[in-house]
Design a protein around this motif. Sequence first.
Motif, PDB file in Angstrom:
ATOM      1  N   GLN A 313       0.805  -1.213   0.000  1.00  0.00           N
ATOM      2  CA  GLN A 313       0.000   0.000   0.000  1.00  0.00           C
ATOM      3  C   GLN A 313       0.847   1.277   0.000  1.00  0.00           C
ATOM      4  O   GLN A 313       0.316   2.372  -0.222  1.00  0.00           O
ATOM      5  CB  GLN A 313      -0.965   0.003   1.182  1.00  0.00           C
ATOM      6  CG  GLN A 313      -0.313   0.054   2.555  1.00  0.00           C
ATOM      7  CD  GLN A 313       0.001  -1.331   3.109  1.00  0.00           C
ATOM      8  OE1 GLN A 313       0.137  -2.282   2.341  1.00  0.00           O
ATOM      9  NE2 GLN A 313       0.091  -1.436   4.434  1.00  0.00           N
ATOM     10  N   ARG A 314       2.157   1.145   0.215  1.00  0.00           N
ATOM     11  CA  ARG A 314       3.019   2.335   0.248  1.00  0.00           C
ATOM     12  C   ARG A 314       4.031   2.334  -0.896  1.00  0.00           C
ATOM     13  O   ARG A 314       4.995   3.088  -0.892  1.00  0.00           O
ATOM     14  CB  ARG A 314       3.731   2.427   1.601  1.00  0.00           C
ATOM     15  CG  ARG A 314       2.754   2.504   2.767  1.00  0.00           C
ATOM     16  CD  ARG A 314       3.424   2.773   4.083  1.00  0.00           C
ATOM     17  NE  ARG A 314       4.002   4.105   4.162  1.00  0.00           N
ATOM     18  CZ  ARG A 314       4.544   4.615   5.285  1.00  0.00           C
ATOM     19  NH1 ARG A 314       4.583   3.878   6.393  1.00  0.00           N
ATOM     20  NH2 ARG A 314       5.058   5.831   5.286  1.00  0.00           N
ATOM     21  N   LEU A 315       3.785   1.487  -1.895  1.00  0.00           N
ATOM     22  CA  LEU A 315       4.729   1.350  -2.998  1.00  0.00           C
ATOM     23  C   LEU A 315       4.914   2.669  -3.747  1.00  0.00           C
ATOM     24  O   LEU A 315       6.054   3.077  -4.032  1.00  0.00           O
ATOM     25  CB  LEU A 315       4.243   0.258  -3.960  1.00  0.00           C
ATOM     26  CG  LEU A 315       5.100   0.024  -5.210  1.00  0.00           C
ATOM     27  CD1 LEU A 315       6.524  -0.359  -4.832  1.00  0.00           C
ATOM     28  CD2 LEU A 315       4.468  -1.054  -6.094  1.00  0.00           C
ATOM     29  N   GLU A 316       3.839   3.356  -4.072  1.00  0.00           N
ATOM     30  CA  GLU A 316       3.946   4.603  -4.839  1.00  0.00           C
ATOM     31  C   GLU A 316       4.735   5.652  -4.054  1.00  0.00           C
ATOM     32  O   GLU A 316       5.565   6.372  -4.621  1.00  0.00           O
ATOM     33  CB  GLU A 316       2.548   5.127  -5.169  1.00  0.00           C
ATOM     34  CG  GLU A 316       2.562   6.364  -6.044  1.00  0.00           C
ATOM     35  CD  GLU A 316       1.172   6.816  -6.439  1.00  0.00           C
ATOM     36  OE1 GLU A 316       1.038   7.935  -6.988  1.00  0.00           O
ATOM     37  OE2 GLU A 316       0.205   6.052  -6.200  1.00  0.00           O
ATOM     38  N   PRO A 385      23.068   5.264 -11.499  1.00  0.00           N
ATOM     39  CA  PRO A 385      22.289   4.698 -10.394  1.00  0.00           C
ATOM     40  C   PRO A 385      20.895   4.322 -10.904  1.00  0.00           C
ATOM     41  O   PRO A 385      20.225   5.128 -11.555  1.00  0.00           O
ATOM     42  CB  PRO A 385      22.235   5.838  -9.376  1.00  0.00           C
ATOM     43  CG  PRO A 385      23.440   6.675  -9.677  1.00  0.00           C
ATOM     44  CD  PRO A 385      23.609   6.602 -11.170  1.00  0.00           C
ATOM     45  N   THR A 386      20.477   3.113 -10.640  1.00  0.00           N
ATOM     46  CA  THR A 386      19.302   2.529 -11.304  1.00  0.00           C
ATOM     47  C   THR A 386      18.334   1.954 -10.289  1.00  0.00           C
ATOM     48  O   THR A 386      18.741   1.309  -9.322  1.00  0.00           O
ATOM     49  CB  THR A 386      19.768   1.427 -12.285  1.00  0.00           C
ATOM     50  OG1 THR A 386      20.611   2.010 -13.285  1.00  0.00           O
ATOM     51  CG2 THR A 386      18.590   0.735 -12.938  1.00  0.00           C
ATOM     52  N   ILE A 387      17.035   2.186 -10.524  1.00  0.00           N
ATOM     53  CA  ILE A 387      15.986   1.638  -9.657  1.00  0.00           C
ATOM     54  C   ILE A 387      14.957   0.897 -10.506  1.00  0.00           C
ATOM     55  O   ILE A 387      14.451   1.430 -11.501  1.00  0.00           O
ATOM     56  CB  ILE A 387      15.267   2.742  -8.854  1.00  0.00           C
ATOM     57  CG1 ILE A 387      16.259   3.602  -8.071  1.00  0.00           C
ATOM     58  CG2 ILE A 387      14.246   2.107  -7.895  1.00  0.00           C
ATOM     59  CD1 ILE A 387      15.599   4.785  -7.356  1.00  0.00           C
ATOM     60  N   PHE A 388      14.657  -0.323 -10.094  1.00  0.00           N
ATOM     61  CA  PHE A 388      13.578  -1.114 -10.690  1.00  0.00           C
ATOM     62  C   PHE A 388      12.483  -1.352  -9.650  1.00  0.00           C
ATOM     63  O   PHE A 388      12.743  -1.349  -8.441  1.00  0.00           O
ATOM     64  CB  PHE A 388      14.104  -2.482 -11.137  1.00  0.00           C
ATOM     65  CG  PHE A 388      14.794  -2.497 -12.469  1.00  0.00           C
ATOM     66  CD1 PHE A 388      14.070  -2.507 -13.651  1.00  0.00           C
ATOM     67  CD2 PHE A 388      16.184  -2.524 -12.537  1.00  0.00           C
ATOM     68  CE1 PHE A 388      14.713  -2.544 -14.881  1.00  0.00           C
ATOM     69  CE2 PHE A 388      16.839  -2.563 -13.749  1.00  0.00           C
ATOM     70  CZ  PHE A 388      16.098  -2.570 -14.937  1.00  0.00           C
ATOM     71  N   VAL A 389      11.291  -1.626 -10.154  1.00  0.00           N
ATOM     72  CA  VAL A 389      10.214  -2.174  -9.336  1.00  0.00           C
ATOM     73  C   VAL A 389       9.868  -3.542  -9.907  1.00  0.00           C
ATOM     74  O   VAL A 389       9.638  -3.676 -11.112  1.00  0.00           O
ATOM     75  CB  VAL A 389       8.957  -1.272  -9.338  1.00  0.00           C
ATOM     76  CG1 VAL A 389       7.826  -1.940  -8.545  1.00  0.00           C
ATOM     77  CG2 VAL A 389       9.283   0.100  -8.771  1.00  0.00           C
ATOM     78  N   ASP A 390       9.887  -4.564  -9.043  1.00  0.00           N
ATOM     79  CA  ASP A 390       9.545  -5.927  -9.475  1.00  0.00           C
ATOM     80  C   ASP A 390       8.498  -6.481  -8.503  1.00  0.00           C
ATOM     81  O   ASP A 390       8.824  -6.934  -7.413  1.00  0.00           O
ATOM     82  CB  ASP A 390      10.781  -6.820  -9.493  1.00  0.00           C
ATOM     83  CG  ASP A 390      10.470  -8.243  -9.939  1.00  0.00           C
ATOM     84  OD1 ASP A 390       9.295  -8.521 -10.262  1.00  0.00           O
ATOM     85  OD2 ASP A 390      11.389  -9.075  -9.947  1.00  0.00           O
ATOM     86  N   GLU A 391       7.249  -6.408  -8.907  1.00  0.00           N
ATOM     87  CA  GLU A 391       6.174  -6.822  -8.009  1.00  0.00           C
ATOM     88  C   GLU A 391       6.058  -8.337  -7.900  1.00  0.00           C
ATOM     89  O   GLU A 391       5.354  -8.851  -7.034  1.00  0.00           O
ATOM     90  CB  GLU A 391       4.845  -6.207  -8.479  1.00  0.00           C
ATOM     91  CG  GLU A 391       4.891  -4.687  -8.475  1.00  0.00           C
ATOM     92  CD  GLU A 391       3.503  -4.053  -8.487  1.00  0.00           C
ATOM     93  OE1 GLU A 391       2.593  -4.613  -7.829  1.00  0.00           O
ATOM     94  OE2 GLU A 391       3.346  -3.004  -9.125  1.00  0.00           O
ATOM     95  N   THR A 392       6.767  -9.061  -8.746  1.00  0.00           N
ATOM     96  CA  THR A 392       6.731 -10.526  -8.671  1.00  0.00           C
ATOM     97  C   THR A 392       7.954 -11.111  -7.967  1.00  0.00           C
ATOM     98  O   THR A 392       7.953 -12.291  -7.610  1.00  0.00           O
ATOM     99  CB  THR A 392       6.661 -11.130 -10.086  1.00  0.00           C
ATOM    100  OG1 THR A 392       7.879 -10.836 -10.786  1.00  0.00           O
ATOM    101  CG2 THR A 392       5.481 -10.564 -10.860  1.00  0.00           C
ATOM    102  N   ALA A 393       8.998 -10.299  -7.800  1.00  0.00           N
ATOM    103  CA  ALA A 393      10.260 -10.741  -7.179  1.00  0.00           C
ATOM    104  C   ALA A 393      10.868 -11.933  -7.905  1.00  0.00           C
ATOM    105  O   ALA A 393      11.458 -12.811  -7.284  1.00  0.00           O
ATOM    106  CB  ALA A 393      10.041 -11.071  -5.700  1.00  0.00           C
TER     107      ALA A 393
END
Length: 497
Positions: A313-316, A385-393
């Motif tokens: 719920q705090r991802l954004e 510097p790089t950021i990903f979001v992976d909701e499946t891990a």
Amino acid sequence: MGVDSRDGNVEQPLYGEARLYINGQMQFADSHYSNISPATGKVIGIAADASAQDCEAAIVAARVAFDQTDWSTNHAFRLQCLRRFQRAMLRQLKPLQDAVVAEAGSTRHNAETVQVNGPVEMATWCLDYLEQFEWQQDLGEYTLNSLGSTSRRLVCKEAAGVVAAITPWNFPLQIILAKVMPALAAGCTVVLKAAPDTPWSAALLGRIAHGCGLPAGVFNVLTANNAKTLGGLLCRDPRIDVVSFTGSTAVGKQVMSDASGSVKRVFLELGGKSPHILLDDADFSSALLNCLAVCFHAGQGCVIATRVLVPQQRLEEVEGLLCSYFDFISYGDPEAPGAIMGPLINERQRQRVLSMIEQAKQEGARLIKGGGTPDELLQGFYVQPTIFVDETATTCVAREEVFGPVLTIIPYTDEADALRIANDSQYGLGAVVNSADEARAIAFARGIRAGIVNVNNGNFLAPDVPFGGYKQSGIGREMGAEGFAEYLETKTIAIGA
């Protein structure tokens, strides 16, 4: 090539060192190779390229020093020699820093702290530990009733023998000293094989050892362009009693296999994919600042937390905070004032990181920051510097060790889910936990299958703290009392009454 003298006053020339330190002498190698600056991609000097014959000479020297001198048993003499060695290193902090900046791409600030000054100073703990160490324990008498005999029992600690220390390029001096100082303090003799990319840091240590008069053969330094050849020779040689290796898990498996032929003791400090878990009551604005550690030394640290686990719920909110924080990362010339992040070690590593970034995109990870090569840095081995979001891990950046400035955000549903994701890894080196409730954070930390856990801005790094991991992150511990014990054998002597 600089000045060698009894007090260790030597200089590190920028054109390098064409000699090896073997059997107490600086000896020219038959050949040398180019040392490349990670910051520019250009040749900055030369390094001695040790041959199989040089490796043989180093093993013989270490074996003779262990078997035919009193180095392993004369604890007072050994302590005196090693304190002199440390004092000589302390006088040479600037040349050591220069070597690490030049060949490892470390920023000047990092070189002055965790890369050089800190490790040299922390050697004091190891030497103090040697000074008060109990080499023998008297267990008293015990009567074995079934035999009707009584014996007095002594448990003795002895040096394990000749150690092959095989070190990586990311923290060259720190890892060398974490192996060499306790091994020497325990009474072992050492053959050091340095990483090909960072030969000068090791070579300078050899010159300092020569300058301060360490006994011949107790410490030998090999630098070579072909790491695999010499490493294999050391691991397979029956005259080597202990192998201490830090590097990738894949190479660690080969080290273990090579060493098995003579059933020698093996210490392995290998890869990591450390999670940073923010529990739902944590102060996110401050806790997420710890994620900037992925940019420290361009992410080239095995224990750096590269997976940040946050409530779904705090991802954004987390995405926004991290993107704004990463905007403050300055990177480029390691000598530039305020530089936080330098380059990757070489072009091969840069291409590996960029390839993993592209693979993660194809696997469905969402790129929200960076992901390429900085346009303004046309020379050197840099990655943004790089950021990903992976909701499946499930993507490569969520599961594999990248060894670059790449952070992956992974959402979780509840605390049990967070612990599951944290432990769902072949690695178990480190972790970070944040919570407003310290007891809750510690309880969560106890459930993590990892050797090191920092809670609420805690930092494990200290000379008396054992370092190492679970699962495929390695075998054994480095530093602290446990690290000293890696270089000891135990002998029981039973004396009839």
